[in-house]
Scaffold this motif. Sequence first.
Motif, mmCIF file in Angstrom:
data_model
loop_
_atom_site.group_PDB
_atom_site.id
_atom_site.type_symbol
_atom_site.label_atom_id
_atom_site.label_comp_id
_atom_site.label_asym_id
_atom_site.label_seq_id
_atom_site.Cartn_x
_atom_site.Cartn_y
_atom_site.Cartn_z
ATOM 1 N N TYR A 129 8.263 34.215 5.460
ATOM 2 C CA TYR A 129 8.610 35.575 5.054
ATOM 3 C C TYR A 129 7.738 36.494 5.899
ATOM 4 N N LEU A 173 -3.293 35.531 11.051
ATOM 5 C CA LEU A 173 -2.210 35.321 10.099
ATOM 6 C C LEU A 173 -0.924 35.888 10.679
ATOM 7 N N SER A 174 0.083 35.049 10.796
ATOM 8 C CA SER A 174 1.325 35.486 11.445
ATOM 9 C C SER A 174 2.488 34.609 11.013
ATOM 10 N N PRO A 175 3.685 35.193 10.860
ATOM 11 C CA PRO A 175 4.852 34.375 10.501
ATOM 12 C C PRO A 175 5.193 33.347 11.583
ATOM 13 N N GLY A 219 3.076 42.455 16.526
ATOM 14 C CA GLY A 219 2.224 41.321 16.838
ATOM 15 C C GLY A 219 1.059 41.705 17.723
ATOM 16 N N GLY A 262 1.599 43.278 7.118
ATOM 17 C CA GLY A 262 0.368 43.066 7.858
ATOM 18 C C GLY A 262 -0.270 41.767 7.414
ATOM 19 N N GLY A 263 -1.249 41.294 8.165
ATOM 20 C CA GLY A 263 -1.876 40.010 7.857
ATOM 21 C C GLY A 263 -2.858 40.040 6.693
ATOM 22 N N SER A 301 0.509 30.528 9.481
ATOM 23 C CA SER A 301 1.472 31.188 8.598
ATOM 24 C C SER A 301 1.311 30.666 7.178
ATOM 25 N N LEU A 302 1.460 31.553 6.217
ATOM 26 C CA LEU A 302 1.428 31.113 4.813
ATOM 27 C C LEU A 302 2.820 30.802 4.293
ATOM 28 N N GLY A 303 3.855 31.157 5.047
ATOM 29 C CA GLY A 303 5.208 30.875 4.588
ATOM 30 C C GLY A 303 6.224 31.654 5.377
ATOM 31 N N LEU A 337 5.347 39.844 6.115
ATOM 32 C CA LEU A 337 4.535 40.854 5.429
ATOM 33 C C LEU A 337 4.386 42.057 6.344
HETATM 34 C C1 JCQ Z 1 1.633 35.404 7.461
HETATM 35 N N1 JCQ Z 1 3.351 34.377 6.625
HETATM 36 C C2 JCQ Z 1 3.780 35.626 6.924
HETATM 37 C C3 JCQ Z 1 3.495 40.314 10.395
HETATM 38 C C4 JCQ Z 1 3.457 40.258 12.811
HETATM 39 C C5 JCQ Z 1 0.299 38.943 14.024
HETATM 40 O O1 JCQ Z 1 1.595 39.431 14.000
HETATM 41 C C6 JCQ Z 1 2.178 39.718 12.798
HETATM 42 C C7 JCQ Z 1 1.558 39.470 11.558
HETATM 43 C C8 JCQ Z 1 2.196 39.775 10.366
HETATM 44 C C9 JCQ Z 1 1.534 39.520 9.054
HETATM 45 O O2 JCQ Z 1 1.567 38.155 8.626
HETATM 46 C C10 JCQ Z 1 2.702 37.701 7.969
HETATM 47 C C11 JCQ Z 1 2.690 36.304 7.475
HETATM 48 N N2 JCQ Z 1 2.101 34.255 6.933
HETATM 49 O O3 JCQ Z 1 3.686 38.411 7.817
HETATM 50 C C12 JCQ Z 1 4.119 40.567 11.629
#
Ligand code: JCQ
Length: 239
Positions: A134, A85-87, A115, A138-139, A130-132, A136
């Motif tokens: 923005y 899960l990641s932006p 990351g 953490g994932g 990514s869910l959107g 967060l």
């Molecule tokens: C998921 N939309 C937003 C935040 C870095 C893997 O690296 C990172 C992961 C995150 C957490 O996920 C989100 C997210 N979908 O922020 C920064």
Amino acid sequence: MTWRASVLTLFPAMFPGPLGQSLAGRALDTGVWSLDITQIRDFTQDRHKTVDDAPFGGGAGMVLRPDVIDAALNHVADGRPILCLSPRGRRFCQADAVHLSAIDGVVLLCGRYEGIDQRVIDARGIEEVSLGDYVLSGGEPAALVLLDAVIRLLPGVMGAADSAAEESFSHGLLEYPHYTRPAEWCGRRVPDVLLSGNHGAVAAWRREQSEEITQHRRPDLWVAYNAASHGLMTKGRLP
Ligand code: JCQ
């Protein structure tokens, strides 16, 4: 038969969290799905249990080490897709949830800090989603949301009425407004058509409402809906 979710995280206490309640919680108890949580920190090599380090090239934040993530993945990975899960991921959508619900299960890697080292993402074929748009902290909350979207689609989790509602959303329009008793509340009346008993008129009104709300709130969905030629026959714009 049991749909298997494996989650890699530095914060195992966040799970099952909300997924231990309601529909998902009951399905977890009855073995419709299973959840195993792996503490990433258990796979460190040094006595300080270091999971992250400064980015090569400089810059803010910390990066999760590839060797630690790889060792944690060795403990759970078995051919199921590995998602992170990641932006910066590809946008997760309902069709992805449907796809995941139809396979054995999924491995979810929850990132923190800035990351994850790109080399382990490439080497393990990890898909970033990514869910959107923005950020967060953490994932984990995103993993909980993704799992909720999948679990409700597993056979026997949701009732038939909900499945029907699912259908209507999947057709590409936002839902029409809903009303229940009392017929008048604080001077606000329920639209007359809904009390008319005329099922055809009710269906037509709901369709209009869905189209109007989709046009205004989600022009992107409205364009896609019209590109798919939905409703052109019924609206008399095509022969
Ligand atoms: C998921 N939309 C937003 C935040 C870095 C893997 O690296 C990172 C992961 C995150 C957490 O996920 C989100 C997210 N979908 O922020 C920064």
